[in-house]
Design an enzyme around this catalytic site. Structure first.
Site, mmCIF file in Angstrom:
data_model
loop_
_atom_site.group_PDB
_atom_site.id
_atom_site.type_symbol
_atom_site.label_atom_id
_atom_site.label_comp_id
_atom_site.label_asym_id
_atom_site.label_seq_id
_atom_site.Cartn_x
_atom_site.Cartn_y
_atom_site.Cartn_z
ATOM 1 N N ASP A 10 -2.652 -5.822 6.984
ATOM 2 C CA ASP A 10 -3.634 -5.061 6.221
ATOM 3 C C ASP A 10 -4.141 -5.941 5.092
ATOM 4 O O ASP A 10 -3.542 -6.962 4.750
ATOM 5 C CB ASP A 10 -3.020 -3.771 5.659
ATOM 6 C CG ASP A 10 -4.038 -2.890 4.936
ATOM 7 O OD1 ASP A 10 -5.207 -2.848 5.384
ATOM 8 O OD2 ASP A 10 -3.691 -2.274 3.926
ATOM 9 N N SER A 11 -5.228 -5.496 4.478
ATOM 10 C CA SER A 11 -5.773 -6.201 3.322
ATOM 11 C C SER A 11 -4.905 -6.007 2.093
ATOM 12 O O SER A 11 -5.025 -6.763 1.120
ATOM 13 C CB SER A 11 -7.189 -5.705 3.014
ATOM 14 O OG SER A 11 -7.153 -4.315 2.695
ATOM 15 N N CYS A 73 -5.568 -1.667 9.358
ATOM 16 C CA CYS A 73 -6.683 -1.787 8.409
ATOM 17 C C CYS A 73 -7.949 -1.413 9.167
ATOM 18 O O CYS A 73 -8.286 -2.065 10.171
ATOM 19 C CB CYS A 73 -6.763 -3.215 7.881
ATOM 20 S SG CYS A 73 -8.215 -3.584 6.864
ATOM 21 N N GLU A 152 -4.331 0.315 -4.922
ATOM 22 C CA GLU A 152 -3.806 -1.028 -5.168
ATOM 23 C C GLU A 152 -3.341 -1.214 -6.616
ATOM 24 O O GLU A 152 -2.437 -2.000 -6.887
ATOM 25 C CB GLU A 152 -4.854 -2.086 -4.814
ATOM 26 C CG GLU A 152 -5.103 -2.241 -3.332
ATOM 27 C CD GLU A 152 -3.935 -2.876 -2.583
ATOM 28 O OE1 GLU A 152 -3.117 -3.573 -3.217
ATOM 29 O OE2 GLU A 152 -3.822 -2.648 -1.358
ATOM 30 N N CYS A 184 -9.454 4.702 6.143
ATOM 31 C CA CYS A 184 -8.875 3.519 5.494
ATOM 32 C C CYS A 184 -7.401 3.831 5.317
ATOM 33 O O CYS A 184 -7.044 4.939 4.873
ATOM 34 C CB CYS A 184 -9.535 3.257 4.143
ATOM 35 S SG CYS A 184 -8.760 1.917 3.181
ATOM 36 N N HIS A 186 -5.373 2.990 3.197
ATOM 37 C CA HIS A 186 -4.967 3.263 1.816
ATOM 38 C C HIS A 186 -5.042 4.756 1.490
ATOM 39 O O HIS A 186 -4.312 5.244 0.612
ATOM 40 C CB HIS A 186 -5.887 2.524 0.828
ATOM 41 C CG HIS A 186 -5.654 1.055 0.734
ATOM 42 N ND1 HIS A 186 -6.091 0.172 1.691
ATOM 43 C CD2 HIS A 186 -5.059 0.303 -0.232
ATOM 44 C CE1 HIS A 186 -5.767 -1.065 1.324
ATOM 45 N NE2 HIS A 186 -5.142 -1.008 0.165
#
Length: 271
Positions: A10-11, A73, A152, A184, A186
């Site tokens: 993932d990012s 992701c 994040e 997403c 996240h």
């Protein structure tokens, strides 16, 4: 039987939401996860940049003996999945197909909204996938990059975040959807706040959770499932700061307690 780990990329920390579902649904499987926090957000990068980053992360996971790659992701799935499947000779799964299928199965009024990064929305990956499955479904996409930043920065429990989520999702108020895809990985960390913003009558789709069912199916088809006697091992890597990564990971994956190792971006680029 194959006791090698499932590799996930993932990012940033968002892919941990997929790891969490693997721990729940596939408890005998080992995992190895890398979050490319040093180069996030992916959602504002160009497709060639995203493909290059994802390619480097896949090579890293293969070097750690991964038996399968999960692109945890949505942005990287939208931009890079076809290229990666052509370039590498092992099973590679993204998160968009399963999320789209879950949305089609869930909606009753044929109105589905998708929240995701700018790159994912711009790619039309979700709207294309959903309408290929059922052409009469109306799909409305909304880019919500601020949600990635909130997660994040470990602010998803902050008091001011509910108002930010409410304001960010307000363009969907007139759409009258009954299903919302969290496009997403996240975003499940914000799920209670998103649910509060859109109301109890909107069903939220966690694309990562839906993807674990596809992972299990493919593991069984390819005879790659781990032995039920295996004691699973879980490894975590980040290109960013390990302290922040571990703090979020231990909060999200509890009661598991994890540690993480740092990987230099230059090492990925040289691999």
């Amino acid at each position: 039987m194959n006791n090698r780990p499932i590799g996930l990329l993932d990012s940033g920390v968002g892919g941990l939401t997929v790891v969490k579902q693997i721990l729940r649904q596939l408890p005998h499987e080992s995992t190895i996860f890398i979050g490319d926090q040093a180069r996030l957000p992916y959602g504002t990068k160009t497709p060639p940049e995203i493909i290059n980053f994802a390619r480097q992360l896949v090579r890293f996971l293969i070097s750690k003996n991964a038996k399968m790659i999960v692109i945890a992701c949505n942005t990287a799935t939208a931009a890079a999945l076809p290229t990666l499947k052509r370039e590498f000779n092992l099973p590679i799964i993204g998160v968009i197909a399963s999320g789209s299928q879950a949305a089609v199965q869930q909606t009753k009024n044929q109105r589905v909204a998708v929240i995701a990064t700018p790159a994912t929305i711009k790619s039309h990956a979700y709207s294309d996938a959903i309408q290929q499955l059922q052409a009469n479904i109306q799909v409305k996409g909304l880019a919500t990059p601020e949600f990635v930043t909130i997660v994040e920065n470990n602010q998803y429990r902050a008091q001011a975040t509910q108002q930010i989520v409410q304001q960010t999702l307000s363009p969907l108020n007139e759409f009258a959807m009954d299903t919302l895809v969290m496009g997403c990985t996240h975003f499940p960390l914000l799920q209670p706040l998103i649910q509060q913003a859109v109301g109890p009558n909107v069903q939220l789709i966690d694309a990562g959770s839906a993807t674990v069912q596809a992972i299990n199916t493919q593991l069984q088809q390819l005879k790659l499932t781990a032995s039920d006697k295996q004691i699973p091992q879980h490894q975590f890597y980040t290109t960013g700061k390990t302290e922040q990564f571990v703090k979020i990971a231990n909060d999200w994956l509890q009661p598991a307690v994890i540690t993480a190792q740092h990987v230099e971006v230059t090492a990925l680029e040289e691999n």
